[in-house]
Design an enzyme around this catalytic site. Structure first.
Site, mmCIF file in Angstrom:
data_model
loop_
_atom_site.group_PDB
_atom_site.id
_atom_site.type_symbol
_atom_site.label_atom_id
_atom_site.label_comp_id
_atom_site.label_asym_id
_atom_site.label_seq_id
_atom_site.Cartn_x
_atom_site.Cartn_y
_atom_site.Cartn_z
ATOM 1 N N ASP A 109 25.638 -5.988 -21.067
ATOM 2 C CA ASP A 109 25.108 -5.235 -20.304
ATOM 3 C C ASP A 109 23.749 -4.414 -20.590
ATOM 4 O O ASP A 109 23.199 -3.652 -20.094
ATOM 5 C CB ASP A 109 26.072 -4.016 -19.914
ATOM 6 C CG ASP A 109 27.321 -4.297 -19.173
ATOM 7 O OD1 ASP A 109 27.032 -5.105 -18.415
ATOM 8 O OD2 ASP A 109 28.119 -3.574 -19.407
ATOM 9 N N ARG A 134 29.866 -0.789 -24.725
ATOM 10 C CA ARG A 134 28.540 -0.786 -24.720
ATOM 11 C C ARG A 134 27.887 -0.014 -25.872
ATOM 12 O O ARG A 134 26.828 0.285 -25.974
ATOM 13 C CB ARG A 134 27.762 -0.029 -23.475
ATOM 14 C CG ARG A 134 28.378 -0.729 -22.380
ATOM 15 C CD ARG A 134 27.525 -0.228 -20.738
ATOM 16 N NE ARG A 134 26.078 -0.520 -20.965
ATOM 17 C CZ ARG A 134 25.289 -0.214 -20.153
ATOM 18 N NH1 ARG A 134 25.585 0.448 -19.017
ATOM 19 N NH2 ARG A 134 23.991 -0.575 -20.211
ATOM 20 N N ARG A 180 30.547 9.444 -16.628
ATOM 21 C CA ARG A 180 30.020 8.967 -17.761
ATOM 22 C C ARG A 180 29.634 9.993 -18.813
ATOM 23 O O ARG A 180 30.288 10.448 -19.760
ATOM 24 C CB ARG A 180 29.058 7.884 -17.560
ATOM 25 C CG ARG A 180 29.521 6.523 -16.817
ATOM 26 C CD ARG A 180 30.239 5.511 -17.487
ATOM 27 N NE ARG A 180 30.658 4.439 -16.972
ATOM 28 C CZ ARG A 180 29.753 3.356 -16.955
ATOM 29 N NH1 ARG A 180 28.881 3.458 -17.748
ATOM 30 N NH2 ARG A 180 30.232 1.965 -16.252
ATOM 31 N N HIS A 209 27.093 6.688 -11.953
ATOM 32 C CA HIS A 209 25.786 7.394 -12.353
ATOM 33 C C HIS A 209 24.937 7.959 -11.335
ATOM 34 O O HIS A 209 24.668 7.468 -10.444
ATOM 35 C CB HIS A 209 25.046 6.067 -13.140
ATOM 36 C CG HIS A 209 25.440 5.828 -14.664
ATOM 37 N ND1 HIS A 209 25.116 4.493 -15.102
ATOM 38 C CD2 HIS A 209 26.126 6.369 -15.582
ATOM 39 C CE1 HIS A 209 25.438 4.330 -16.231
ATOM 40 N NE2 HIS A 209 25.988 5.990 -16.527
ATOM 41 N N CYS A 305 18.472 0.255 -12.569
ATOM 42 C CA CYS A 305 19.341 0.073 -13.759
ATOM 43 C C CYS A 305 18.818 -0.938 -14.797
ATOM 44 O O CYS A 305 18.801 -0.891 -16.075
ATOM 45 C CB CYS A 305 20.713 -0.457 -13.347
ATOM 46 S SG CYS A 305 21.955 0.757 -12.887
#
Length: 312
Positions: A109, A134, A180, A209, A305
């Site tokens: 990612d 991550r 998150r 997000h 992103c």
């Protein structure tokens, strides 16, 4: 999706009850007279930006940490690379600088570079990821900043996922929470940046997000677009009060991740499937630039992103 808590986080909240609230009026401008759109466009000014990106060399979907990710759907890696290169080259063609972060094996990612930090006035607030998959990306980002002359780098105490949940306007740092980032990260960001941080509650797992539900169109003029359905009633009221002239996106364009966009003040790079946003953007004097990042969408991200802005 299942949410894991970090030791620094507060305990998870119970899901918000469905509240029937007054709808937020759509504020699309009236159609401009012939010739007026071009005059407005000429008054929009693109400003040179500096971006940090990471090639999708190791991109794949082998786990699921958001509703978009399905490990049973194969990723066409050469196509993902081509789509990413098109975005990188488009930025450069528009006069922007693109810095490159070296991808690391085992971190698929990393291509979603926006999540690795938030930079304001040359000060770097690092990320602390919510999911172990991550976690190591944060260190890779901090190492890049140290190697590239940034001296004010803060390793956070609380979970935040960089520009995934922080959006910077002229007056505020807008901060998402609910899936998150920890609410405690908002105070940490305010102390570090010395700017007012406005907390916004995300309530739809598809928009996990802030950058999937809200985009800054003109950071010099506090101009944004957003999808009200992604936010709690109270957060919708805050957005309507702070940004009464915001461009309101519809459900179809939000579901195409059309708000995962990047603007330089004139050009707005956004997913090509978000066709319902093109005319409203043009009516406000912006130039929409459709991008195809369909392979990267399998990981739950699109234009924003993949793009971290290095402000100052």
């Amino acid at each position: 999706m299942g949410t894991r808590t970090h030791p620094c986080d507060v305990p998870g909240r119970q899901p918000l009850p469905r509240v029937r609230s007054p709808s937020v009026p759509t504020r699309h401008p009236a159609p401009a007279p012939r010739g007026e759109t071009s005059r407005r466009t000429s008054r929009r000014r693109a400003t040179p930006r500096r971006y940090l990106m990471c090639a999708p060399t190791h991109f794949r979907v082998t786990y699921s940490i958001n509703p978009w990710m399905d490990p049973s759907k194969p990723v066409d890696l050469p196509l993902a690379q081509t789509q990413w290169e098109d975005l990188r080259d488009r930025y450069r063609a528009l006069g922007h600088t693109v810095e490159l972060l070296t991808p690391r094996p085992g971190l698929p990612d990393m291509v979603f570079a926006a999540n690795g930090a938030t930079v304001v006035d040359g000060r770097v607030l690092g990320a602390r990821f919510a999911y172990q998959e991550r976690y190591e990306e944060a260190g890779a980002h901090r190492a890049w900043f140290r190697a590239n002359g940034f001296t004010e780098i803060h390793e956070p105490d609380h979970v935040n996922e960089g520009e995934g949940d922080f959006a910077v306007t002229a007056s505020y740092v807008l901060a998402g929470r609910g899936f998150r980032s920890s609410p405690l990260s908002h105070g940490e960001a305010q102390e570090f940046f010395g700017r007012p941080v406005i907390g916004l509650d995300l309530v739809d797992p598809r928009y996990y997000h802030l950058d999937t539900a809200l985009s800054v169109l003109d950071d010099a003029g506090d101009e944004i677009m957003y999808y009200p359905g992604a936010f709690s009633p109270g957060s919708r009221a805050v957005l309507a009060r702070l940004f009464p002239d915001a461009l309101i996106a519809g459900e179809a364009d939000a579901a195409a991740l059309g708000l995962n966009a990047v603007s330089d003040g004139r050009h707005v790079l956004l997913p090509q499937a978000a066709t319902g946003l093109f005319d409203p953007l043009r009516a406000r004097g912006f130039e929409p630039v459709p991008m195809d990042l369909g392979e990267l969408l399998k990981g739950g991200g699109s234009v924003k992103c993949c793009t971290q802005e290095l402000r100052g």
